[in-house]
Scaffold this active site. Structure first.
Site, PDB file in Angstrom:
ATOM      1  N   GLY A 238      38.853  33.815  35.433  1.00 27.76           N
ATOM      2  CA  GLY A 238      37.366  33.326  35.501  1.00 27.76           C
ATOM      3  C   GLY A 238      36.731  33.856  36.768  1.00 27.76           C
ATOM      4  CG  HIS A 239      32.865  32.323  37.395  1.00 20.68           C
ATOM      5  ND1 HIS A 239      32.884  31.152  38.541  1.00 20.68           N
ATOM      6  CD2 HIS A 239      32.891  31.552  36.102  1.00 20.68           C
ATOM      7  CE1 HIS A 239      32.761  29.955  37.736  1.00 20.68           C
ATOM      8  NE2 HIS A 239      32.353  30.242  36.297  1.00 20.68           N
TER       9      HIS A 239
END
Length: 359
Positions: free
Chosen positions: A241-242
Site C-alpha cells: 500500500g501507499h
C-alpha cells in the site's frame, strides 16, 4: 565453464578429489552428469547419492562424514551447501549483456535519455523525459511513465507498468504483469455514504538489488514515497500500500498484503497470505507465519502466528487446544448434565426431609 578447483575457490570451499575436471553447469542429484556439479543439503536425500553421476558434490563437512560418497566424485565442502550451489549456478549461467537497441516497434517519448547499451522490445512504451541506465532490458509491452528514472542492469519483464515519476535503482528485476506506482486505496466518506477519492501525489522508489515477482502492485505515496529498500525480494501476487517502507533484505511471500504507511525494518520475513494492518512498525528480523493477520507493532526478532497474530509458540498451543474444543464441549455438557442431576437429587432430598419434619 570452470574447473571444480575454481568453483571451490569461488565459494571458499575445501576441495577433496580431482579439481581439474571442467564442469558446465549445476543440476540436482538425480540428473547431474559427469560434467556437472550437484549439492546435498538435506540428509533425507542422501540415498540418492548411490545413483548420482555428478562430477562434483557440494556438501557440508558433517554431512560428508555421514554419507557414502561414490568413488571418484570430487567434494566441495562448505558450511552452507545451498548458498554455495546458488552462487556457483549463477556464475555458470551468467552471460554478458547483449544489447539489441531500440526495436522499431517501440514508442519513445520526447527528451528521453537512452544509452546505447539497452534492449527495448517491440511494443514497449516510454513516456517523456524517461532516463534509462546502462544495460537495461525492457521486454514487450512494458510501459514506463513520464519522468521515471531507471538504473543500470534493470530487467522489466513483459507487460510491467511503471507509473510516472517512479525511481528504480540498479539491478532491479520486475516480473510480468506487475504495476509500480498506481494510486493508493484512499477515500473520504461523506454523511450520505459516498466515497470521495483522495489524490496520491507521491512516488514509488525501488532501491538496488530488489526483485519483484509477477502480478504485484506497489502503490505510490499519498505524499512522499512508497519505498522498497535494497535487497528486498517480493514474491508473486503481493500488494504493498501507499507510503509503506519495506526494509533491506526483507522477504515477502506470495499473496501477502501490507496496508498503507506500515514500516518494515530490515530482514523481516512475511509468509504467504500474511496481512499487515496500516500504520504499524514491524521490527528488524520479525517473522510472520503464513495466513497470519498482524494488527499491532512487533518488536525486533518476534516470531508470530495466527489471526490476530500472537507469539508463535503460544499460537501453536492455542491451535492444539482449538482441536480439542469438540471434546471439551462434550465434557462440559456431560458435566452440566451431572450437576443438574445432582442438583435435582439434592432438591428432592431436601423436600423429602422437610415433609418428614412436618409429620
Amino acid at each position: 565453464m570452470a574447473t571444480i578447483k575454481e568453483l571451490a575457490a569461488m565459494v571458499d570451499g575445501i576441495l577433496a578429489g580431482d579439481g581439474d575436471v571442467m564442469v558446465t553447469g549445476l543440476n540436482d542429484l538425480e540428473r547431474a552428469g559427469p560434467q556437472e556439479v550437484t549439492f546435498l543439503a538435506d540428509h533425507k536425500l542422501a540415498d540418492k547419492l548411490a545413483r548420482c553421476r555428478a562430477g562434483a558434490l557440494i556438501i557440508s563437512p558433517p554431512l560428508a562424514e555421514q554419507c557414502t560418497i561414490p568413488a571418484g566424485m570430487a567434494l566441495i565442502k562448505v558450511s552452507n551447501p545451498y548458498l554455495a550451489a546458488t552462487r556457483i549456478q549463477n556464475f555458470l549461467l551468467a552471460t554478458p549483456f547483449a544489447p539489441t537497441g531500440v526495436h522499431p516497434g517501440a514508442l519513445i517519448g520526447e527528451d528521453c535519455s537512452i544509452p546505447e547499451e539497452v534492449s527495448i522490445a517491440a511494443g514497449a512504451v516510454l513516456g517523456h523525459r524517461v532516463r534509462l541506465g546502462r544495460r537495461v532490458k525492457l521486454e514487450a509491452g512494458v510501459v514506463v511513465g513520464d519522468d521515471s528514472v531507471i538504473g543500470d542492469d534493470v530487467v522489466l519483464h513483459a507487460n510491467v507498468t511503471v507509473y510516472p515519476r517512479s525511481v528504480l535503482g540498479n539491478r532491479v528485476i520486475v516480473h510480468s504483469g506487475s504495476v509500480l506506482g498506481s494510486d493508493g486505496f484512499g477515500y473520504a466518506t461523506d454523511r450520505q455514504g459516498n466515497h470521495h477519492k483522495r489524490a496520491h501525489l507521491g512516488i514509488v522508489r525501488i532501491e538496488d538489488d530488489v526483485e519483484i515477482g509477477a502480478n504485484c502492485c506497489v502503490d505510490r505515496g499519498t505524499f512522499g514515497e512508497t519505498l522498497i529498500k535494497s535487497g528486498a525480494k517480493i514474491d508473486n501476487l503481493v500488494q504493498i500500500g501507499h507510503n509503506v517502507v519495506v526494509g533491506e533484505n526483507t522477504l515477502i511471500v506470495a499473496q501477502a498484503g501490507i496496508a498503507g504507511s506500515t514500516v518494515l525494518d530490515r530482514q523481516v520475513v512475511l509468509g504467504g497470505q500474511v496481512a499487515l494492518n496500516g500504520h504499524l512498525r514491524i521490527g528488524a528480523g520479525v517473522m510472520v507465519a503464513a495466513k497470519s493477520g498482524v494488527h499491532n507493532d512487533q518488536e525486533p526478532g518476534a516470531v508470530v502466528s495466527g489471526m490476530p497474530a500472537i507469539e508463535h509458540k503460544k499460537w501453536l498451543r492455542a491451535s492444539i487446544a482449538f482441536g480439542k474444543l469438540p471434546d471439551l464441549v462434550r465434557e462440559v455438557r456431560e458435566l452440566r448434565r451431572q450437576v443438574a442431576t445432582l442438583s435435582a437429587d439434592n432438591q428432592a432430598n431436601n423436600n423429602s426431609g422437610k415433609e418428614s419434619g412436618d409429620e
